[in-house]
Design an enzyme around this catalytic site. Structure first.
Site, PDB file in Angstrom:
ATOM      1  NE  ARG A   1       5.691   2.548 -11.354  1.00 58.07           N
ATOM      2  CZ  ARG A   1       5.399   2.318 -10.089  1.00 58.07           C
ATOM      3  NH1 ARG A   1       5.682   3.226  -9.167  1.00 58.07           N
ATOM      4  NH2 ARG A   1       4.820   1.189  -9.735  1.00 58.07           N
TER       5      ARG A   1
ATOM      6  NE  ARG B   1      11.549   9.884  -7.310  1.00 54.54           N
ATOM      7  CZ  ARG B   1      10.446   9.592  -6.625  1.00 54.54           C
ATOM      8  NH1 ARG B   1       9.367   9.190  -7.256  1.00 54.54           N
ATOM      9  NH2 ARG B   1      10.412   9.715  -5.317  1.00 54.54           N
TER      10      ARG B   1
ATOM     11  CD  GLU C   1       6.575   4.055  -1.647  1.00 51.09           C
ATOM     12  OE1 GLU C   1       6.428   5.288  -1.605  1.00 51.09           O
ATOM     13  OE2 GLU C   1       5.998   3.322  -2.467  1.00 51.09           O
TER      14      GLU C   1
ATOM     15  CB  SER D   1       3.343   1.018  -1.842  1.00 50.35           C
ATOM     16  OG  SER D   1       2.235   1.832  -1.577  1.00 50.35           O
TER      17      SER D   1
ATOM     18  NE  ARG E   1      12.471   3.504  -4.540  1.00 52.69           N
ATOM     19  CZ  ARG E   1      11.512   4.416  -4.407  1.00 52.69           C
ATOM     20  NH1 ARG E   1      10.697   4.353  -3.356  1.00 52.69           N
ATOM     21  NH2 ARG E   1      11.358   5.376  -5.288  1.00 52.69           N
TER      22      ARG E   1
END
Length: 414
Positions: free
Chosen positions: A261, A276, A348, A351, A388
């Site tokens: 991403r 991130r 988070e 999801s 994560r």
RNA sequence: CGGGAGAUGUCAGAGUGGUCGAAUGUGCCGGUCUUGAAAACCGGUGAGGGUCAUACCUCCGGGGGUUCGAAUCCCCCUCUCCCGGCCA
């Protein structure tokens, strides 16, 4: 893509729903207008085509009977001429409609809480108590330094900022987690897949990343290929433009892939550490379900991801996203947020979304119900984000001297 | 990357300018027969749009062209298979 017929016939209701996602009524009115225009254009064009076709058929007959053709030919040519602007209109109307329709987000479910952003998300439950430390817990990058787990500088050297290198135990931990996640998913009935990490534009449009979010994707130069931002893209699109039988449903799929991403809109957020990154690993669940069963499958997926965190001994909470925080394709989403003692907050880590028939419409995934073809429901969710999870293990399993314990369930994988 | 062949409905496979949305076989669904099944026989069976339902429109890998008319002729692209090169 949203159901345009539904929009046409239930405009008020549709408009109310999409307000939750911050879509202006005027935008919807425009879309509705474009749809009407297209239908009108097509109706006139098709009538003209029908005329043309029936005249053309006469040719064969006339020739057989030895009749004069010149008059018919004049008529047919005139009609052909008259059709050109109609064709042009219809084509333009279609382009205009799709440009807007493909950028329209999914309807949120009625049960989705109102709200603007993540502040308004609703905590459903907490699982496992965060343990109390007798010392001040460190953040994962500090722990990384002590243990030599993550090489940020060399990751940047190899690629650019927001890339990193995992080393030694950390790299082994990553591999163990991937296996653990895949095994756990498989135990719940998900079939394991290994898929291409590059997908073409049609597939990215199928799941909703294109055309609107092109800036978030890495594109291969001179090729119709993008690095996938999530395994949701290849797994869901495995059934692109296919018609399934009812008894095949639900299809439960899982796969490990790296995800790429650009994180275009996140400059300045989480710049430290590996929360991130431009590239991260993830094990994904994707389900293709009967519309009547998707809520049930959704629940199962949430529980599965939560159970995995529990098995790892990681405290987390289950959060329902409000309308404003919902993603483009999602009708409803539940996030799993893991406790990070170093950061002293929940972050988070998974999801899980039900997109209902939104992606199915785009990707043309249907199933046969009796004689009719109907759109399936597609669902996706992480179980789990690998990077994560490493962060979470580092921070939750740290000792005062900075060493890190390995969760019991992972030991057999290392 | 170079040379050759091809792309048609679930699959196999016909169709080379009109009445072809497409023969035939196969698969699938329903029926007859049977205690049940198999076999045999009969019927149904592509997708999208449109319509209350019909009509009607579009689709024979994708895009463009020729023609009154294209699955069929021409051009471009993509993909697949075979041969060679390169390669984990």
């Amino acid at each position: 893509m949203i159901d345009l017929k539904y929009l046409q016939n239930n405009f008020e209701e549709a408009s109310t729903k999409l307000q939750k996602k911050g879509v202006e009524t005027a935008t919807l009115q425009n879309l509705q207008q474009l749809f009407t225009t297209l239908k009108d254009c097509n109706a006139t064009l098709e009538a003209s085509k029908a005329e043309q076709n029936s005249m053309s058929k006469l040719f064969g007959q006339y020739m057989k009977e030895g009749k004069d053709i010149s008059e018919l030919k004049t008529k047919v040519n005139a009609n052909k001429e008259a059709m050109i602007p109609l064709q042009d209109q219809a084509r333009k109307a279609e382009e205009a409609l799709y440009a807007v329709a493909l950028a329209m987000p999914n309807f949120p479910d009625e049960t989705v809480p109102d709200g603007m952003d993540e502040e308004d998300n609703v905590e459903l439950r907490k699982v496992l108590e965060p343990k109390s430390f007798t010392f001040t817990p460190k953040e994962h990058w500090e722990l990384s330094e002590i243990n030599g787990w993550i090489d940020f500088e060399r990751g940047v050297k190899l690629a650019k900022s927001r890339f990193s290198v995992l080393k030694g135990e950390a790299s082994r931990l990553e591999r163990a987690l991937i296996n653990f996640f895949l095994d756990s998913n498989r135990a719940k009935g998900f079939e394991e897949y290994s898929v291409p990490f590059l997908n073409n534009a049609t597939m990215l449009q199928g799941t909703g990343q294109l055309p609107k979010f092109e800036d978030d994707l890495f594109k291969i130069a001179d090729e119709d290929l993008y690095l996938i931002p999530t395994a949701e893209v290849p797994l869901t699109n495995l059934y692109y433009d296919e018609i399934l039988t009812e008894k095949e449903l639900p299809l439960l799929m899982t796969g490990y892939t790296p995800c790429f991403r650009k994180e275009a809109g996140s400059a300045g957020r989480d710049t430290r550490g590996i929360i991130r990154q431009h590239q991260f690993n993830k094990v994904e669940m994707v389900a293709i379900a009967h519309p009547d069963k998707s809520a049930e499958v959704f629940e199962m997926m949430v529980n599965n991801a939560s159970d995995i965190l529990t098995a790892l001994g990681l405290p987390h909470r289950v959060v329902e996203l409000c309308g404003g925080d919902l993603g483009f394709s999602a009708a409803t989403t539940i996030d799993l947020e893991v406790w990070l003692p170093g950061q002293n907050q929940y972050r988070e880590i998974s999801s899980i979304s039900n997109t209902r028939d939104f992606q199915a419409r785009r990707a043309k995934i249907r199933f046969k119900e009796g004689k009719k073809n109907k759109f399936v429901h597609t669902l996706n969710g992480s179980s789990l984000a690998v990077g994560r999870t490493i962060v979470a293990i580092m921070e939750n399993y740290q000792n005062e001297d900075g060493s890190i314990d390995i969760p019991e369930v992972l030991k057999k994988y290392m």
